[in-house]
Write a protein that holds these residues in place. Structure first.
Motif, PDB file in Angstrom:
ATOM      1  N   PHE A 123       4.937   2.053   5.384  1.00 28.04           N
ATOM      2  CA  PHE A 123       5.737   2.504   4.240  1.00 28.04           C
ATOM      3  C   PHE A 123       5.194   1.975   2.912  1.00 28.04           C
ATOM      4  O   PHE A 123       5.409   2.570   1.858  1.00 28.04           O
ATOM      5  N   ASN A 124       4.446   0.866   2.945  1.00 26.96           N
ATOM      6  CA  ASN A 124       3.955   0.245   1.708  1.00 26.96           C
ATOM      7  C   ASN A 124       2.446   0.390   1.546  1.00 26.96           C
ATOM      8  O   ASN A 124       1.817  -0.395   0.839  1.00 26.96           O
ATOM      9  N   TYR A 125       1.852   1.371   2.195  1.00 29.08           N
ATOM     10  CA  TYR A 125       0.400   1.564   2.112  1.00 29.08           C
ATOM     11  C   TYR A 125      -0.013   1.919   0.685  1.00 29.08           C
ATOM     12  O   TYR A 125       0.600   2.774   0.042  1.00 29.08           O
ATOM     13  N   ARG A 126      -1.043   1.237   0.179  1.00 25.68           N
ATOM     14  CA  ARG A 126      -1.569   1.500  -1.165  1.00 25.68           C
ATOM     15  C   ARG A 126      -3.071   1.755  -1.060  1.00 25.68           C
ATOM     16  O   ARG A 126      -3.747   1.217  -0.184  1.00 25.68           O
ATOM     17  N   PHE A 127      -3.585   2.535  -1.993  1.00 25.20           N
ATOM     18  CA  PHE A 127      -5.011   2.874  -1.955  1.00 25.20           C
ATOM     19  C   PHE A 127      -5.474   3.309  -3.336  1.00 25.20           C
ATOM     20  O   PHE A 127      -4.665   3.603  -4.228  1.00 25.20           O
ATOM     21  N   ALA A 131      -4.847   0.079  -6.762  1.00 23.81           N
ATOM     22  CA  ALA A 131      -3.795   0.394  -5.779  1.00 23.81           C
ATOM     23  C   ALA A 131      -2.782   1.381  -6.341  1.00 23.81           C
ATOM     24  O   ALA A 131      -1.582   1.302  -6.067  1.00 23.81           O
ATOM     25  N   ALA A 132      -3.294   2.353  -7.125  1.00 26.03           N
ATOM     26  CA  ALA A 132      -2.407   3.341  -7.765  1.00 26.03           C
ATOM     27  C   ALA A 132      -1.842   4.343  -6.767  1.00 26.03           C
ATOM     28  O   ALA A 132      -0.781   4.928  -6.995  1.00 26.03           O
ATOM     29  N   GLY A 133      -2.546   4.552  -5.655  1.00 22.37           N
ATOM     30  CA  GLY A 133      -2.073   5.505  -4.657  1.00 22.37           C
ATOM     31  C   GLY A 133      -1.011   4.907  -3.763  1.00 22.37           C
ATOM     32  O   GLY A 133      -1.125   3.761  -3.342  1.00 22.37           O
ATOM     33  N   ASN A 134       0.024   5.685  -3.490  1.00 22.47           N
ATOM     34  CA  ASN A 134       1.084   5.237  -2.577  1.00 22.47           C
ATOM     35  C   ASN A 134       1.427   6.368  -1.616  1.00 22.47           C
ATOM     36  O   ASN A 134       0.769   7.415  -1.588  1.00 22.47           O
ATOM     37  N   VAL A 135       2.469   6.168  -0.815  1.00 20.10           N
ATOM     38  CA  VAL A 135       2.849   7.145   0.207  1.00 20.10           C
ATOM     39  C   VAL A 135       3.232   8.486  -0.422  1.00 20.10           C
ATOM     40  O   VAL A 135       2.885   9.556   0.109  1.00 20.10           O
ATOM     41  N   THR A 136       3.916   8.455  -1.547  1.00 26.57           N
ATOM     42  CA  THR A 136       4.322   9.698  -2.218  1.00 26.57           C
ATOM     43  C   THR A 136       3.101  10.523  -2.618  1.00 26.57           C
ATOM     44  O   THR A 136       3.038  11.735  -2.355  1.00 26.57           O
TER      45      THR A 136
END
Length: 307
Positions: A123-127, A131-136
């Motif tokens: 649920f808290n994956y960032r990329f 780390a601007a990318g998230n699950v949404t």
């Protein structure tokens, strides 16, 4: 399981269900995430894959706290292989990847390189850059590039969310007996046996010594009830972690006394599984006091092991 350590090695692979994460420790939460990717891959005729980094991103980010690993890379690979994964993308986290915009991270890596059709993450994956990318964002990109995103809820044990951070904290505080609940196995440290000061042997308690890797999280100095694993066999043992203050200051290491064991282990690889901390490391006033305490430590460990 086919392992790719470089993006340039990845060519002509089949469409995948990809599990995303650092997977340091491959704890029970990680195992659930990867297992779901494997099951989905089989159900949809895809290859199962894990995308992780060979070095932890936190170790690369300027200003971040000193980072310590829970397990070695080869252990991580072995644990992931046990879960039935087809491809392991074990790629170095470089400045190029660190600075990659989140949308490019998805398109260049997940879509073009990994052929992702199903993506699994926490649920808290960032990329992506900073780390601007998230699950949404990942879900939005999934719609654009025709892959489905599966967000796995956190796994909890006794009301605690299972995480590598929690496990590191338990190890650092000496609560090694708690680690198995979250790791799904005993916490361990492996290494090559080196020549020590031979004091243990002169006292009647010969030990196998391992130097501690400073890149790994380690328990505090003290005495632990342990298992020693050699050639796939578990032997009951007792282990001291520390600097041997009674006999002079040494670099922090581990010395393990293995019960009912007489094989020579110098230069051999062994693994020490930690079961319970029994006391802190103490500086004694004499070798005789140290020897008497070692005898008590051994007796306590033998009782624990049912010997």
């Amino acid at each position: 399981m086919k392992i790719f350590n470089d993006l340039n090695q990845i060519n002509d692979i089949e469409p995948c269900a990809v599990a995303l994460g650092n997977f340091d420790g491959v704890h029970i939460g990680h195992r659930e995430l990867i297992s779901k990717a494997v099951k989905t891959a089989k159900r949809h005729g895809l290859k199962s894959a894990v995308f992780t980094f060979s070095n932890h991103p936190k170790a690369m980010i300027p200003g971040s706290k000193e980072f310590k690993n829970i397990i070695y890379s080869d252990e991580k690979e072995a644990l992931i292989k046990e879960l039935g994964v087809d491809y392991l993308f074990n790629i170095e986290f470089t400045e190029s990847i660190m600075n990659m915009p989140a949308a490019d991270f998805v398109e260049e890596l997940l879509v073009k390189k990994f052929m992702a059709k199903e993506v699994f993450c926490g649920f808290n994956y960032r990329f992506g850059h900073k780390a601007a990318g998230n699950v949404t964002l990942l879900k939005e990109e999934g719609k654009k590039h025709d892959f489905r995103v599966n967000v796995i809820k956190p796994v909890t044990v006794d009301g605690e969310v299972v995480s590598s951070t929690l496990i590191r904290s338990l190890i650092r505080s000496g609560d090694v007996d708690e680690c198995s609940k979250y790791l799904g196995r005993n916490y361990d440290i492996g290494g090559e046996v080196v020549v020590g000061n031979r004091l243990g042997k002169s006292l009647g308690f010969p030990t196998s010594n391992i130097m501690i890797d400073e890149n790994m999280v380690t328990p505090p100095n003290g005495v632990y009830i342990t298992y020693c694993i050699y050639n796939g066999v578990k032997y009951p043992s007792v282990t001291n972690v520390g600097v041997k203050p009674t006999v002079g200051i040494y670099k922090k290491n581990m010395e393990t006394h293995i019960f009912n064991f007489n094989k020579e282990l110098y230069g051999k690889y062994i693994k020490i599984e930690f079961l319970k901390m029994t006391r802190d490391e103490v500086k004694f006033d004499s070798i005789q006091e140290l020897s008497a305490q070692i005898a008590r430590d051994c007796q306590e460990a033998k009782s624990y092991h049912g010997m």
